[in-house]
Design a protein around this motif. Sequence first.
Motif, PDB file in Angstrom:
ATOM      1  N   ASP A  37       4.613  -6.843   1.510  1.00 60.79           N
ATOM      2  CA  ASP A  37       3.714  -6.166   0.586  1.00 60.79           C
ATOM      3  C   ASP A  37       2.392  -6.927   0.498  1.00 60.79           C
ATOM      4  O   ASP A  37       2.218  -7.970   1.130  1.00 60.79           O
ATOM      5  CB  ASP A  37       4.367  -6.067  -0.793  1.00 60.79           C
ATOM      6  CG  ASP A  37       5.746  -5.422  -0.746  1.00 60.79           C
ATOM      7  OD1 ASP A  37       5.863  -4.366  -0.097  1.00 60.79           O
ATOM      8  OD2 ASP A  37       6.696  -5.979  -1.323  1.00 60.79           O
TER       9      ASP A  37
ATOM     10  N   TRP B 274     -12.205  -2.404  -1.265  1.00 54.51           N
ATOM     11  CA  TRP B 274     -11.528  -3.679  -1.452  1.00 54.51           C
ATOM     12  C   TRP B 274     -12.469  -4.818  -1.837  1.00 54.51           C
ATOM     13  O   TRP B 274     -12.042  -5.949  -2.020  1.00 54.51           O
ATOM     14  CB  TRP B 274     -10.728  -4.023  -0.194  1.00 54.51           C
ATOM     15  CG  TRP B 274      -9.508  -3.159  -0.088  1.00 54.51           C
ATOM     16  CD1 TRP B 274      -9.472  -1.841   0.292  1.00 54.51           C
ATOM     17  CD2 TRP B 274      -8.171  -3.517  -0.407  1.00 54.51           C
ATOM     18  NE1 TRP B 274      -8.183  -1.361   0.231  1.00 54.51           N
ATOM     19  CE2 TRP B 274      -7.367  -2.375  -0.192  1.00 54.51           C
ATOM     20  CE3 TRP B 274      -7.566  -4.685  -0.851  1.00 54.51           C
ATOM     21  CZ2 TRP B 274      -5.998  -2.374  -0.413  1.00 54.51           C
ATOM     22  CZ3 TRP B 274      -6.198  -4.696  -1.061  1.00 54.51           C
ATOM     23  CH2 TRP B 274      -5.426  -3.538  -0.845  1.00 54.51           C
TER      24      TRP B 274
ATOM     25  N   TRP C 232      -2.756  -6.723  -8.753  1.00 49.79           N
ATOM     26  CA  TRP C 232      -2.240  -5.433  -8.308  1.00 49.79           C
ATOM     27  C   TRP C 232      -1.326  -5.621  -7.113  1.00 49.79           C
ATOM     28  O   TRP C 232      -1.579  -6.469  -6.253  1.00 49.79           O
ATOM     29  CB  TRP C 232      -3.384  -4.502  -7.923  1.00 49.79           C
ATOM     30  CG  TRP C 232      -4.361  -4.224  -9.018  1.00 49.79           C
ATOM     31  CD1 TRP C 232      -5.494  -4.936  -9.313  1.00 49.79           C
ATOM     32  CD2 TRP C 232      -4.299  -3.165  -9.986  1.00 49.79           C
ATOM     33  NE1 TRP C 232      -6.140  -4.387 -10.402  1.00 49.79           N
ATOM     34  CE2 TRP C 232      -5.437  -3.301 -10.825  1.00 49.79           C
ATOM     35  CE3 TRP C 232      -3.404  -2.118 -10.216  1.00 49.79           C
ATOM     36  CZ2 TRP C 232      -5.683  -2.425 -11.874  1.00 49.79           C
ATOM     37  CZ3 TRP C 232      -3.669  -1.242 -11.263  1.00 49.79           C
ATOM     38  CH2 TRP C 232      -4.789  -1.399 -12.073  1.00 49.79           C
TER      39      TRP C 232
ATOM     40  N   LEU D 210      -0.146   1.365   3.225  1.00 50.63           N
ATOM     41  CA  LEU D 210       0.221   0.888   1.899  1.00 50.63           C
ATOM     42  C   LEU D 210       0.329   2.053   0.923  1.00 50.63           C
ATOM     43  O   LEU D 210      -0.315   3.091   1.087  1.00 50.63           O
ATOM     44  CB  LEU D 210      -0.831  -0.097   1.368  1.00 50.63           C
ATOM     45  CG  LEU D 210      -1.015  -1.396   2.146  1.00 50.63           C
ATOM     46  CD1 LEU D 210      -2.322  -2.069   1.745  1.00 50.63           C
ATOM     47  CD2 LEU D 210       0.154  -2.326   1.907  1.00 50.63           C
ATOM     48  N   THR D 211       1.126   1.843  -0.117  1.00 50.96           N
ATOM     49  CA  THR D 211       1.222   2.821  -1.197  1.00 50.96           C
ATOM     50  C   THR D 211       0.014   2.705  -2.122  1.00 50.96           C
ATOM     51  O   THR D 211      -0.862   1.851  -1.941  1.00 50.96           O
ATOM     52  CB  THR D 211       2.478   2.574  -2.033  1.00 50.96           C
ATOM     53  OG1 THR D 211       2.347   1.307  -2.709  1.00 50.96           O
ATOM     54  CG2 THR D 211       3.731   2.571  -1.189  1.00 50.96           C
ATOM     55  N   GLN D 212       0.030   3.515  -3.155  1.00 54.79           N
ATOM     56  CA  GLN D 212      -0.893   3.324  -4.265  1.00 54.79           C
ATOM     57  C   GLN D 212      -0.644   1.949  -4.871  1.00 54.79           C
ATOM     58  O   GLN D 212       0.410   1.341  -4.673  1.00 54.79           O
ATOM     59  CB  GLN D 212      -0.662   4.387  -5.329  1.00 54.79           C
ATOM     60  CG  GLN D 212       0.698   4.243  -6.035  1.00 54.79           C
ATOM     61  CD  GLN D 212       0.944   5.307  -7.077  1.00 54.79           C
ATOM     62  OE1 GLN D 212       0.534   6.430  -6.909  1.00 54.79           O
ATOM     63  NE2 GLN D 212       1.610   4.930  -8.162  1.00 54.79           N
ATOM     64  N   ARG D 213      -1.599   1.469  -5.637  1.00 57.10           N
ATOM     65  CA  ARG D 213      -1.431   0.156  -6.248  1.00 57.10           C
ATOM     66  C   ARG D 213      -0.649   0.251  -7.558  1.00 57.10           C
ATOM     67  O   ARG D 213      -0.688   1.263  -8.256  1.00 57.10           O
ATOM     68  CB  ARG D 213      -2.780  -0.503  -6.484  1.00 57.10           C
ATOM     69  CG  ARG D 213      -3.659   0.173  -7.525  1.00 57.10           C
ATOM     70  CD  ARG D 213      -5.001  -0.531  -7.644  1.00 57.10           C
ATOM     71  NE  ARG D 213      -5.794  -0.028  -8.761  1.00 57.10           N
ATOM     72  CZ  ARG D 213      -6.960  -0.541  -9.149  1.00 57.10           C
ATOM     73  NH1 ARG D 213      -7.464  -1.593  -8.501  1.00 57.10           N
ATOM     74  NH2 ARG D 213      -7.614  -0.037 -10.176  1.00 57.10           N
ATOM     75  N   TYR D 214       0.047  -0.857  -7.880  1.00 56.90           N
ATOM     76  CA  TYR D 214       0.792  -0.986  -9.128  1.00 56.90           C
ATOM     77  C   TYR D 214       0.279  -2.217  -9.877  1.00 56.90           C
ATOM     78  O   TYR D 214       0.156  -3.296  -9.290  1.00 56.90           O
ATOM     79  CB  TYR D 214       2.288  -1.126  -8.855  1.00 56.90           C
ATOM     80  CG  TYR D 214       2.899   0.074  -8.174  1.00 56.90           C
ATOM     81  CD1 TYR D 214       3.413   1.132  -8.909  1.00 56.90           C
ATOM     82  CD2 TYR D 214       2.948   0.149  -6.785  1.00 56.90           C
ATOM     83  CE1 TYR D 214       3.963   2.244  -8.286  1.00 56.90           C
ATOM     84  CE2 TYR D 214       3.497   1.255  -6.147  1.00 56.90           C
ATOM     85  CZ  TYR D 214       4.005   2.299  -6.906  1.00 56.90           C
ATOM     86  OH  TYR D 214       4.544   3.395  -6.288  1.00 56.90           O
TER      87      TYR D 214
ATOM     88  N   TYR E  30       0.434  -3.692  -3.830  1.00 59.36           N
ATOM     89  CA  TYR E  30       0.514  -2.574  -2.901  1.00 59.36           C
ATOM     90  C   TYR E  30       1.771  -2.764  -2.056  1.00 59.36           C
ATOM     91  O   TYR E  30       1.941  -3.813  -1.418  1.00 59.36           O
ATOM     92  CB  TYR E  30      -0.694  -2.543  -1.972  1.00 59.36           C
ATOM     93  CG  TYR E  30      -2.015  -2.230  -2.633  1.00 59.36           C
ATOM     94  CD1 TYR E  30      -2.558  -0.954  -2.569  1.00 59.36           C
ATOM     95  CD2 TYR E  30      -2.738  -3.217  -3.296  1.00 59.36           C
ATOM     96  CE1 TYR E  30      -3.795  -0.672  -3.152  1.00 59.36           C
ATOM     97  CE2 TYR E  30      -3.965  -2.947  -3.887  1.00 59.36           C
ATOM     98  CZ  TYR E  30      -4.490  -1.665  -3.807  1.00 59.36           C
ATOM     99  OH  TYR E  30      -5.705  -1.380  -4.387  1.00 59.36           O
TER     100      TYR E  30
ATOM    101  N   SER F 200      -0.111   7.185  -0.064  1.00 60.77           N
ATOM    102  CA  SER F 200      -0.526   6.164   0.890  1.00 60.77           C
ATOM    103  C   SER F 200      -2.034   6.162   1.041  1.00 60.77           C
ATOM    104  O   SER F 200      -2.667   7.207   1.141  1.00 60.77           O
ATOM    105  CB  SER F 200       0.111   6.431   2.259  1.00 60.77           C
ATOM    106  OG  SER F 200      -0.435   5.574   3.227  1.00 60.77           O
ATOM    107  N   ALA F 201      -2.631   4.963   1.047  1.00 63.98           N
ATOM    108  CA  ALA F 201      -4.081   4.853   1.147  1.00 63.98           C
ATOM    109  C   ALA F 201      -4.567   4.850   2.582  1.00 63.98           C
ATOM    110  O   ALA F 201      -5.744   4.664   2.830  1.00 63.98           O
ATOM    111  CB  ALA F 201      -4.539   3.563   0.445  1.00 63.98           C
TER     112      ALA F 201
END
Length: 310
Positions: free
Chosen positions: A167, A148, A178, A188-192, A180, A31-32
Amino acid sequence: MAISSGLNTRRALARATAAALTAALVATGTSAAVAADEPGPTASRPHLDVKPSGTEKFSVTALPGDAQINPLFGVDSAGDLWSYEPDFEGGLDARWNAGYGWQTARAMTQVDQDADGFSDGIWHVTSEGQLYYGPWNNDEHIFIGNGWKIYNQVFSPANVGGAAADDLLARDSSGVLWLYLGYGNGELTQRYRVGSGWNAYTHITGKGDLTGDGKDDIVAKDTSGVLWLYKGTGDYKAPFSSRTRIGGGWNTYNNIVSVGDIDIDGTPDLVARDKNGALYLYKGTGNAAAPYGSRVKIGSGGWNTYRLMF
């Protein structure tokens, strides 16, 4: 609930997969979010009272639980935030002042954290490239992370990752998109990585299921004025299928945005602003082959006053 059979599957599918995906997110441990609060600009919205009696009055069939029902917001050059609530007749009520202090905001987007069909607050990016989450009616904004500034479009497409919370999508300067995933509390999670080549588009937006299959979709307008549909898959590792063409001529608009369901029929709609400042509504159909009906003018002018719309 809405009559259309595909629309009601959205919430059911999200709940069915939420537990498994949440476990996967927790396992990443990436998580960021940063444990810090900071007073920020103000933003408020009233509770929308949508009841069966109201749908009978306005001859509509949808209730919360289908597409999200949210106001349309605009930020003017002075940094004031203005809200336009759906009027339950296919248009928007007169604006009211919903906040101030947004002069330096680079991007703003509504987010539904608890899957109740209404936004709970906003993610916003500052001019310094910091991401915050601000709940409605609360000037204590939660700091999510730095860095960002690399993104030139940031918005929440509702839930494209398969869990219950909304999301966040972000496009970087090289055209990579990307994803999140949201935890439901602003974090938020890490980015995908979703894919590359997204610099072909001037605008990317979405806020729900356009096709009636229970998965949330997005649309994108390219530089030649063609609008494309990306159907959602519900899989956060590959959230969209190949694009399909919706139609041309969209360069008449200098902004397009979806906030959810404006005409209260259970399907998300699209709002488009033309170069003269007029506003048009494209009602969602629930049909992947033709996701929007003919446009309806819902604002005669003055909408170019807003530098951000969300």
